[in-house]
Design a protein around this motif. Structure first.
Motif, PDB file in Angstrom:
ATOM      1  N   VAL A   1       0.868  -1.177   0.000  1.00 10.19           N
ATOM      2  CA  VAL A   1       0.000   0.000   0.000  1.00 10.19           C
ATOM      3  C   VAL A   1       0.901   1.223   0.000  1.00 10.19           C
ATOM      4  O   VAL A   1       1.680   1.439   0.931  1.00 10.19           O
ATOM      5  N   GLU A   2       0.799   1.987  -1.069  1.00  9.56           N
ATOM      6  CA  GLU A   2       1.681   3.133  -1.279  1.00  9.56           C
ATOM      7  C   GLU A   2       1.616   4.151  -0.145  1.00  9.56           C
ATOM      8  O   GLU A   2       2.637   4.687   0.281  1.00  9.56           O
ATOM      9  N   GLN A   3       0.404   4.418   0.379  1.00 11.11           N
ATOM     10  CA  GLN A   3       0.243   5.445   1.409  1.00 11.11           C
ATOM     11  C   GLN A   3       1.012   5.132   2.686  1.00 11.11           C
ATOM     12  O   GLN A   3       1.415   6.031   3.400  1.00 11.11           O
ATOM     13  N   THR A   4       1.185   3.855   3.009  1.00 10.83           N
ATOM     14  CA  THR A   4       1.911   3.495   4.231  1.00 10.83           C
ATOM     15  C   THR A   4       3.304   2.946   3.939  1.00 10.83           C
ATOM     16  O   THR A   4       4.129   2.873   4.843  1.00 10.83           O
ATOM     17  N   GLY A   5       3.530   2.511   2.698  1.00 14.05           N
ATOM     18  CA  GLY A   5       4.805   1.897   2.353  1.00 14.05           C
ATOM     19  C   GLY A   5       4.969   0.517   2.953  1.00 14.05           C
ATOM     20  O   GLY A   5       6.079   0.000   3.035  1.00 14.05           O
ATOM     21  N   LYS A   6       3.886  -0.099   3.381  1.00 11.58           N
ATOM     22  CA  LYS A   6       3.924  -1.416   4.028  1.00 11.58           C
ATOM     23  C   LYS A   6       3.097  -2.432   3.241  1.00 11.58           C
ATOM     24  O   LYS A   6       2.191  -2.073   2.503  1.00 11.58           O
ATOM     25  N   MET A   7       3.401  -3.684   3.469  1.00  9.22           N
ATOM     26  CA  MET A   7       2.594  -4.770   2.921  1.00  9.22           C
ATOM     27  C   MET A   7       1.375  -4.936   3.837  1.00  9.22           C
ATOM     28  O   MET A   7       1.533  -5.184   5.032  1.00  9.22           O
ATOM     29  N   HIS A   8       0.185  -4.772   3.261  1.00 13.88           N
ATOM     30  CA  HIS A   8      -1.052  -4.914   4.024  1.00 13.88           C
ATOM     31  C   HIS A   8      -1.722  -6.230   3.658  1.00 13.88           C
ATOM     32  O   HIS A   8      -1.778  -6.596   2.484  1.00 13.88           O
ATOM     33  N   PRO A   9      -2.275  -6.941   4.642  1.00 12.58           N
ATOM     34  CA  PRO A   9      -3.071  -8.117   4.332  1.00 12.58           C
ATOM     35  C   PRO A   9      -4.310  -7.697   3.532  1.00 12.58           C
ATOM     36  O   PRO A   9      -4.965  -6.712   3.863  1.00 12.58           O
ATOM     37  N   LEU A  10      -4.600  -8.448   2.476  1.00 15.69           N
ATOM     38  CA  LEU A  10      -5.743  -8.180   1.599  1.00 15.69           C
ATOM     39  C   LEU A  10      -6.739  -9.328   1.749  1.00 15.69           C
ATOM     40  O   LEU A  10      -6.339 -10.502   1.741  1.00 15.69           O
ATOM     41  N   TYR A  11      -7.999  -8.986   1.873  1.00 13.59           N
ATOM     42  CA  TYR A  11      -9.068  -9.953   2.107  1.00 13.59           C
ATOM     43  C   TYR A  11     -10.125  -9.834   1.023  1.00 13.59           C
ATOM     44  O   TYR A  11     -10.321  -8.763   0.448  1.00 13.59           O
ATOM     45  N   LEU A  12     -10.846 -10.932   0.784  1.00 12.86           N
ATOM     46  CA  LEU A  12     -11.906 -10.973  -0.220  1.00 12.86           C
ATOM     47  C   LEU A  12     -13.203 -11.456   0.411  1.00 12.86           C
ATOM     48  O   LEU A  12     -13.197 -12.285   1.317  1.00 12.86           O
ATOM     49  N   LEU A  13     -14.309 -10.933  -0.125  1.00 12.73           N
ATOM     50  CA  LEU A  13     -15.642 -11.397   0.247  1.00 12.73           C
ATOM     51  C   LEU A  13     -16.438 -11.542  -1.047  1.00 12.73           C
ATOM     52  O   LEU A  13     -16.634 -10.565  -1.778  1.00 12.73           O
ATOM     53  N   GLN A  14     -16.859 -12.769  -1.324  1.00 17.09           N
ATOM     54  CA  GLN A  14     -17.630 -13.046  -2.544  1.00 17.09           C
ATOM     55  C   GLN A  14     -19.086 -12.659  -2.347  1.00 17.09           C
ATOM     56  O   GLN A  14     -19.619 -12.771  -1.235  1.00 17.09           O
ATOM     57  N   SER A  15     -19.728 -12.258  -3.415  1.00 22.00           N
ATOM     58  CA  SER A  15     -21.161 -12.025  -3.404  1.00 22.00           C
ATOM     59  C   SER A  15     -21.855 -13.311  -2.984  1.00 22.00           C
ATOM     60  O   SER A  15     -21.429 -14.399  -3.383  1.00 22.00           O
ATOM     61  N   PRO A  16     -22.942 -13.213  -2.212  1.00 18.88           N
ATOM     62  CA  PRO A  16     -23.683 -14.430  -1.854  1.00 18.88           C
ATOM     63  C   PRO A  16     -24.097 -15.236  -3.084  1.00 18.88           C
ATOM     64  O   PRO A  16     -24.138 -16.458  -3.040  1.00 18.88           O
ATOM     65  N   SER A  17     -24.364 -14.569  -4.194  1.00 23.38           N
ATOM     66  CA  SER A  17     -24.763 -15.286  -5.408  1.00 23.38           C
ATOM     67  C   SER A  17     -23.593 -15.969  -6.102  1.00 23.38           C
ATOM     68  O   SER A  17     -23.783 -16.826  -6.944  1.00 23.38           O
ATOM     69  N   GLN A  18     -22.351 -15.622  -5.737  1.00 24.99           N
ATOM     70  CA  GLN A  18     -21.151 -16.215  -6.328  1.00 24.99           C
ATOM     71  C   GLN A  18     -20.571 -17.342  -5.472  1.00 24.99           C
ATOM     72  O   GLN A  18     -19.633 -17.995  -5.866  1.00 24.99           O
TER      73      GLN A  18
END
Length: 182
Positions: free
Chosen positions: A164-181
């Motif tokens: 993440v450019e704003q912090t210069g750190k590696m941030h954990p990234l998470y996903l949430l699928q649509s209930p229909s997916q």
């Protein structure tokens, strides 16, 4: 009027305790109270704060996104008091169609009271039901364990670390699928 109080305005989304509106030019004092607070920004900026020009640019960016994309990190207010609680909303994620980034920023007076989860649940429903999102993405500062716990509670799953450019750190990234997916 206290600088964190909202003026009378139209709201488009609400929860038991919160009302969501859209940012306007008149909201500079509210934006400064939120994004100008070093305790809030320490999770979002490598220098730990936004100066007045940067807060103005952030507010302008949010209003432009609302005009162009029909989304922003919407300001939210306590229903009873009218006080700004923070903002919670969406922005497009790269060029993926119908994939949005979920974000929540709270004023420090409202930390630890369940507002972030309450707001995020409402915005998640809005994203999937009203905007037809296929998937949501969220990230957090690597040292912000409270945010990590909230995302997991909301049903997000860890995907990868991302710079993440704003912090210069590696941030954990998470996903949430649509209930229909799912």
């Amino acid at each position: 009027m206290k600088e964190t109080m909202r003026k009378e305005r139209a709201t488009f989304l609400e929860t038991d305790r919160l009302e969501f509106a859209t940012w306007t030019e008149e909201d500079r004092p509210l934006a400064s109270a939120l994004w100008g607070d070093p305790e809030v920004m320490k999770w979002m900026s490598n220098k730990g704060f936004l100066n007045e020009d940067e807060v103005e640019a952030r507010l302008t960016q949010e209003m432009k996104r609302q005009q162009e994309e029909n989304m922003q990190y919407w300001p939210m207010f306590d229903k009873e008091t009218g006080v700004l609680v923070g903002c919670c909303g969406l922005q497009p994620y790269s060029s993926d169609e119908f994939v949005y980034v979920l974000g929540v920023h709270l004023t420090r007076d409202h930390w630890g009271q369940g507002y972030a989860t309450e707001a995020a649940q409402a915005v998640i429903r809005y994203a999937f039901e009203e905007l037809g999102a296929k998937r949501l993405v969220a990230e957090h500062h690597p040292e912000n364990q409270v945010c990590k716990e909230m995302l997991l509670k909301l049903g997000f799953t860890y995907d990868r670390d991302e710079l993440v450019e704003q912090t210069g750190k590696m941030h954990p990234l998470y996903l949430l699928q649509s209930p229909s997916q799912r």
